[in-house]
Write a protein that holds these residues in place. Sequence first.
Motif, PDB file in Angstrom:
ATOM      1  N   ILE A  29       1.104  -1.327  -0.009  1.00 54.83           N
ATOM      2  CA  ILE A  29      -0.043   0.134   0.150  1.00 54.83           C
ATOM      3  C   ILE A  29       0.895   1.167   0.083  1.00 54.83           C
ATOM      4  O   ILE A  29       1.731   1.389   0.946  1.00 54.83           O
ATOM      5  N   ILE A  30       0.835   2.010  -1.069  1.00 53.31           N
ATOM      6  CA  ILE A  30       1.809   3.251  -0.959  1.00 53.31           C
ATOM      7  C   ILE A  30       0.801   4.563  -0.749  1.00 53.31           C
ATOM      8  O   ILE A  30       0.143   4.940  -1.466  1.00 53.31           O
ATOM      9  N   GLU A  31       1.502   4.966   0.456  1.00 53.51           N
ATOM     10  CA  GLU A  31       0.861   6.153   0.930  1.00 53.51           C
ATOM     11  C   GLU A  31       1.661   7.504   0.670  1.00 53.51           C
ATOM     12  O   GLU A  31       2.311   8.092   1.505  1.00 53.51           O
ATOM     13  N   CYS A  32       1.702   7.533  -0.599  1.00 53.54           N
ATOM     14  CA  CYS A  32       2.794   8.600  -1.114  1.00 53.54           C
ATOM     15  C   CYS A  32       1.713   9.612  -1.956  1.00 53.54           C
ATOM     16  O   CYS A  32       1.577   9.040  -3.229  1.00 53.54           O
ATOM     17  N   ILE A  33       1.181  10.461  -1.694  1.00 56.24           N
ATOM     18  CA  ILE A  33       0.005  10.995  -2.316  1.00 56.24           C
ATOM     19  C   ILE A  33       0.462  12.415  -2.828  1.00 56.24           C
ATOM     20  O   ILE A  33      -0.621  13.170  -3.215  1.00 56.24           O
ATOM     21  N   GLU A  35       3.080  15.020  -4.899  1.00 57.96           N
ATOM     22  CA  GLU A  35       4.001  14.797  -5.854  1.00 57.96           C
ATOM     23  C   GLU A  35       5.342  15.598  -5.242  1.00 57.96           C
ATOM     24  O   GLU A  35       5.421  16.584  -4.904  1.00 57.96           O
ATOM     25  N   ILE A  36       6.227  14.403  -5.317  1.00 52.87           N
ATOM     26  CA  ILE A  36       7.694  14.985  -4.924  1.00 52.87           C
ATOM     27  C   ILE A  36       8.658  14.445  -5.881  1.00 52.87           C
ATOM     28  O   ILE A  36       8.344  13.315  -6.289  1.00 52.87           O
ATOM     29  N   PRO A  37       9.815  14.786  -6.145  1.00 52.00           N
ATOM     30  CA  PRO A  37      10.926  14.411  -6.969  1.00 52.00           C
ATOM     31  C   PRO A  37      11.515  13.137  -6.266  1.00 52.00           C
ATOM     32  O   PRO A  37      12.556  13.245  -5.655  1.00 52.00           O
ATOM     33  N   CYS A  38      10.809  12.019  -6.402  1.00 54.54           N
ATOM     34  CA  CYS A  38      11.376  10.738  -5.941  1.00 54.54           C
ATOM     35  C   CYS A  38      11.005   9.696  -6.489  1.00 54.54           C
ATOM     36  O   CYS A  38       9.828   9.640  -7.103  1.00 54.54           O
ATOM     37  N   ASN A  39      11.761   8.578  -6.694  1.00 53.23           N
ATOM     38  CA  ASN A  39      11.432   7.397  -7.469  1.00 53.23           C
ATOM     39  C   ASN A  39      12.130   6.070  -6.942  1.00 53.23           C
ATOM     40  O   ASN A  39      11.952   4.994  -7.891  1.00 53.23           O
ATOM     41  N   PRO A  40      12.887   5.756  -5.975  1.00 48.72           N
ATOM     42  CA  PRO A  40      13.319   4.655  -5.728  1.00 48.72           C
ATOM     43  C   PRO A  40      12.385   3.336  -5.801  1.00 48.72           C
ATOM     44  O   PRO A  40      12.880   2.271  -5.711  1.00 48.72           O
ATOM     45  N   CYS A  41      11.266   3.407  -5.423  1.00 45.45           N
ATOM     46  CA  CYS A  41      10.275   2.456  -5.097  1.00 45.45           C
ATOM     47  C   CYS A  41      10.166   1.759  -6.587  1.00 45.45           C
ATOM     48  O   CYS A  41      10.014   0.675  -6.780  1.00 45.45           O
ATOM     49  N   VAL A  42       9.976   2.657  -7.584  1.00 48.42           N
ATOM     50  CA  VAL A  42       9.992   2.199  -9.102  1.00 48.42           C
ATOM     51  C   VAL A  42      11.254   1.251  -9.378  1.00 48.42           C
ATOM     52  O   VAL A  42      11.010   0.243  -9.761  1.00 48.42           O
ATOM     53  N   SER A  51       4.836   2.123 -11.149  1.00 53.90           N
ATOM     54  CA  SER A  51       5.330   2.798 -12.345  1.00 53.90           C
ATOM     55  C   SER A  51       5.154   4.353 -12.018  1.00 53.90           C
ATOM     56  O   SER A  51       4.387   4.583 -11.241  1.00 53.90           O
ATOM     57  N   MET A  52       5.654   5.231 -12.998  1.00 52.64           N
ATOM     58  CA  MET A  52       5.699   6.898 -12.476  1.00 52.64           C
ATOM     59  C   MET A  52       5.891   7.561 -13.777  1.00 52.64           C
ATOM     60  O   MET A  52       6.947   7.134 -14.801  1.00 52.64           O
ATOM     61  N   GLU A  53       5.161   8.289 -14.031  1.00 43.36           N
ATOM     62  CA  GLU A  53       5.475   9.005 -15.580  1.00 43.36           C
ATOM     63  C   GLU A  53       6.613   9.750 -15.594  1.00 43.36           C
ATOM     64  O   GLU A  53       7.420   9.613 -16.284  1.00 43.36           O
ATOM     65  N   LEU A  58       3.102  10.618  -9.198  1.00 42.15           N
ATOM     66  CA  LEU A  58       2.841  10.006  -8.056  1.00 42.15           C
ATOM     67  C   LEU A  58       3.078   8.529  -8.494  1.00 42.15           C
ATOM     68  O   LEU A  58       2.905   8.030  -9.751  1.00 42.15           O
ATOM     69  N   PRO A  59       3.511   7.646  -7.747  1.00 41.38           N
ATOM     70  CA  PRO A  59       3.620   6.397  -7.973  1.00 41.38           C
ATOM     71  C   PRO A  59       2.450   5.663  -8.207  1.00 41.38           C
ATOM     72  O   PRO A  59       1.638   6.032  -7.272  1.00 41.38           O
ATOM     73  N   GLU A  60       2.517   4.877  -9.145  1.00 39.80           N
ATOM     74  CA  GLU A  60       1.062   4.134  -9.266  1.00 39.80           C
ATOM     75  C   GLU A  60       1.335   2.517  -9.235  1.00 39.80           C
ATOM     76  O   GLU A  60       2.432   2.012 -10.008  1.00 39.80           O
ATOM     77  N   VAL A  75      13.201   0.395   0.685  1.00 36.79           N
ATOM     78  CA  VAL A  75      13.993   1.388  -0.035  1.00 36.79           C
ATOM     79  C   VAL A  75      13.323   2.936   0.242  1.00 36.79           C
ATOM     80  O   VAL A  75      13.765   3.889  -0.025  1.00 36.79           O
ATOM     81  N   CYS A  76      11.976   2.954   0.601  1.00 38.12           N
ATOM     82  CA  CYS A  76      11.278   4.294   0.439  1.00 38.12           C
ATOM     83  C   CYS A  76      11.685   5.323   1.405  1.00 38.12           C
ATOM     84  O   CYS A  76      11.693   4.992   2.593  1.00 38.12           O
ATOM     85  N   PRO A  77      12.454   6.349   0.761  1.00 33.27           N
ATOM     86  CA  PRO A  77      12.835   7.332   1.880  1.00 33.27           C
ATOM     87  C   PRO A  77      11.816   7.722   2.653  1.00 33.27           C
ATOM     88  O   PRO A  77      12.217   8.497   3.604  1.00 33.27           O
ATOM     89  N   GLY A  78      10.659   7.944   2.125  1.00 33.02           N
ATOM     90  CA  GLY A  78       9.564   8.608   2.970  1.00 33.02           C
ATOM     91  C   GLY A  78       8.878   7.577   3.885  1.00 33.02           C
ATOM     92  O   GLY A  78       7.957   8.246   4.369  1.00 33.02           O
ATOM     93  N   LEU A  79       9.315   6.577   3.915  1.00 36.54           N
ATOM     94  CA  LEU A  79       8.588   5.432   4.811  1.00 36.54           C
ATOM     95  C   LEU A  79       7.175   5.621   4.625  1.00 36.54           C
ATOM     96  O   LEU A  79       6.383   5.432   5.536  1.00 36.54           O
ATOM     97  N   ALA A  80       6.710   5.438   3.579  1.00 37.49           N
ATOM     98  CA  ALA A  80       5.540   5.765   3.131  1.00 37.49           C
ATOM     99  C   ALA A  80       5.079   4.604   2.297  1.00 37.49           C
ATOM    100  O   ALA A  80       3.775   4.535   1.890  1.00 37.49           O
ATOM    101  N   VAL A  81       5.482   3.373   2.371  1.00 34.86           N
ATOM    102  CA  VAL A  81       5.037   2.014   1.941  1.00 34.86           C
ATOM    103  C   VAL A  81       4.771   0.993   2.866  1.00 34.86           C
ATOM    104  O   VAL A  81       5.804   0.796   3.824  1.00 34.86           O
ATOM    105  N   PHE A  82       3.672   0.300   3.047  1.00 35.32           N
ATOM    106  CA  PHE A  82       3.228  -0.705   3.937  1.00 35.32           C
ATOM    107  C   PHE A  82       2.964  -1.914   3.124  1.00 35.32           C
ATOM    108  O   PHE A  82       2.223  -1.974   2.010  1.00 35.32           O
TER     109      PHE A  82
ATOM    110  N   PHE B 157      17.337  10.522   1.698  1.00 34.17           N
ATOM    111  CA  PHE B 157      17.160  11.433   0.637  1.00 34.17           C
ATOM    112  C   PHE B 157      16.075  10.906  -0.416  1.00 34.17           C
ATOM    113  O   PHE B 157      16.466   9.968  -0.694  1.00 34.17           O
ATOM    114  N   PHE B 158      15.298  12.039  -0.916  1.00 30.52           N
ATOM    115  CA  PHE B 158      14.526  11.471  -1.944  1.00 30.52           C
ATOM    116  C   PHE B 158      15.346  11.770  -3.108  1.00 30.52           C
ATOM    117  O   PHE B 158      16.489  11.883  -3.242  1.00 30.52           O
ATOM    118  N   GLY B 159      14.832  11.560  -4.391  1.00 25.45           N
ATOM    119  CA  GLY B 159      15.381  11.896  -5.599  1.00 25.45           C
ATOM    120  C   GLY B 159      15.594  10.339  -6.468  1.00 25.45           C
ATOM    121  O   GLY B 159      14.656   9.602  -6.347  1.00 25.45           O
TER     122      GLY B 159
HETATM  123  S1  SF4 Z   1      10.208   5.735  -2.970  1.00 24.56           S
HETATM  124 FE1  SF4 Z   1       8.545   6.261  -1.335  1.00 24.56          FE
HETATM  125  S2  SF4 Z   1       8.364   8.576  -1.232  1.00 24.56           S
HETATM  126 FE2  SF4 Z   1       9.712   7.938  -2.986  1.00 24.56          FE
HETATM  127  S3  SF4 Z   1       8.171   7.877  -4.636  1.00 24.56           S
HETATM  128 FE3  SF4 Z   1       8.045   5.945  -3.876  1.00 24.56          FE
HETATM  129  S4  SF4 Z   1       6.681   5.506  -2.384  1.00 24.56           S
HETATM  130 FE4  SF4 Z   1       6.899   7.995  -2.674  1.00 24.56          FE
END
Ligand code: SF4
Lengths: 152, 452
Positions: A29-33, A35-42, A51-53, A58-60, A75-82, B157-159
């Motif tokens: 469950i991705i609770e990343c709602i 838009e921030i410059p981030c994509n390690p989850c992908v 995926s992410m455009e 936002l990650p889909e 990996v999620c730096p925002g600790l936003a995935v469960f 960090f993000f990115g």
């Molecule tokens: S890694 Fe985490 S914070 Fe970054 S886009 Fe994916 S879900 Fe959002």
Amino acid sequence: MKRWEREGVAELEDLNLPDEEHLKKGVAIIECIQEIPCNPCVDACPTKAISMENINALPEIDYDKCVGCGKCVEVCPGLAVFLVKVVDDFALITLPYEFLPLPEEGSIVKALNREGKEICDAAVKKVKKGKTTIVTIELPKEYAMEARNIKV
Amino acid sequence: MRIEEHPILDFKRGREIYFYYNGKKIRAYEGETIAAALHATGVKVLSKSLKLERQRGFFCGIGKCSSCLMKVDGVPNVRTCITLVKDGMVVEDNDMELPEKEYPRCKFEKMECDIAIVGGGPAGLSAAIEASQYADVLIIDENHQLGGQLIKQTHKFFGSKKQRAGTRGIEIAKILEEEARKNCRVLLNTSVIGYYDRGYHFLAAVNRVDGIIYEIKAKKIIFATGAQENMLVFEGNDLPGVYGAGGVQTLMNVYGVKPGEKGIIIGAGNVGLILAYQLLQAGMEVACIVEALPKIGGYFVHAAKVRRCGIPIYTSHSIKEAYGNGSVEGAIIAKLDENWKFIEGSEKDIKCDFICLAVGLTPAIRLIAQTGATISFINEAGGWIALHNEYMETTKEGIYVAGDLANIEEASTAMIEGRIAGLHAVHTIKQIPNFEEKIREYMEELEIFRQG
Ligand code: SF4
Ligand code: SF4
Ligand code: FES
């Protein structure tokens, strides 16, 4: 203005929720709602379920592709995935935890909701230690979409 | 007040040593600053205001606010937040009196380099890494270690992969330092005290530990001196225990010393949100985060992290007063109406022993202003900044800026700006193969990052 913008608390309608079949299989469950410059989850997902455009989108998640491996949780730096998996009347929730003391496997902790309120007891099933420790707890399934933290 | 256990950090404390504070013998560890060692023993009052003699504590923690000035081994006005404690050191209340002792003659040393970089934080180190592939680079930093403010960032960090997403700031600092040290000369504990145009770029710098004065001749200079934390106007804002958010991060994450037991944070931007989480990790309590705007300014994911730990965030609120006898004992916060006026009757009394101000940063332009580069007030960039072009070059030829000094942003953008400045500065001295291609790539990266 959405509640999360004011209070930092997501509501279920802000999230893309899986259906029952997906929950039985166990999915992320991705609770990343926002838009921030981030994509390690992908990058981390072995089945390309996320995926992410572009990096700011936002990650889909495609729940059909997700196999519940938990790589994105780590990996999620925002600790936003469960990870949430429903087994009979119980839910297994896997969440990132970065506080001391760490919970012990087999112990009982309090499950907290998105506002940090205690909602029920939870059994600690698995503790994968690291700087960001990954903890799996078990609790009644009605709390599957509420419990997002623990108090040891 | 020392942190013994931490989920992310290991505090490797140095040898046990002793120093004297107003005649009292105090234990400390080698490698920590005087201010950190005093805090660890509970001494929060470091200086007094000149006129009214109001007690002052530590605020910025990085040498930029002067609220921690003390007399050290007979020398007044020493910034104790960036001066390391030494065995047998004598620390006293500041009195502005110069001692009647013979000062040793200063030693002068001349240095020359292609590119001088002032400030070894994320922007400066990135500029150094880039430039040193092609030219001779000298990094000058007034702290005793490189890394700037990255050394206290415990969060990931993000990115994207390229920008080391998922890596913690403290680890990024190590990676950058290692890379920069390969090809660059580094002067630590060295404050640049002046810029002179002698037909070439010239810097005067002084090593605060051994007193050497460096006369540095450089073909190009990149200033990456960062920013200082903003103060907020409220009653009692100078009470010891009112800290800058970054100062608290330095104290707890670099030196493993707690600022108190229970705090409140003013400002729900990323700095305030991250700090709240870090305080919990270090074993302190956070009563609440207070934000004057109607919505949270920082990233939602950071806000969600602190909310699920039970920390309330009060938007449309601000601090009215800090109170306490000698140091903070509590704060009065209240709700704001649409005109930013306190709503009467909405006050809450919050017991806490420290208050962190996370209300933004101001570029540290004092040094760059000496170069004659055009300085202008750009609100979006964080206040007075040196105007610069897309290559980070200011209106003064050969003088560059990067990072928070150029524009208050994230460390991730500071690193890309540093790369651009480094690359361009070298390119104006000698041809770099594929320069156009490389610089375009960095600029695109910056562009993408800023859209978020
Ligand atoms: S890694 Fe985490 S914070 Fe970054 S886009 Fe994916 S879900 Fe959002
Ligand atoms: S749990 Fe595994 S498969 Fe599912 S989205 Fe995350 S990384 Fe991909
Ligand atoms: S200069 Fe030391 S606390 Fe600011």
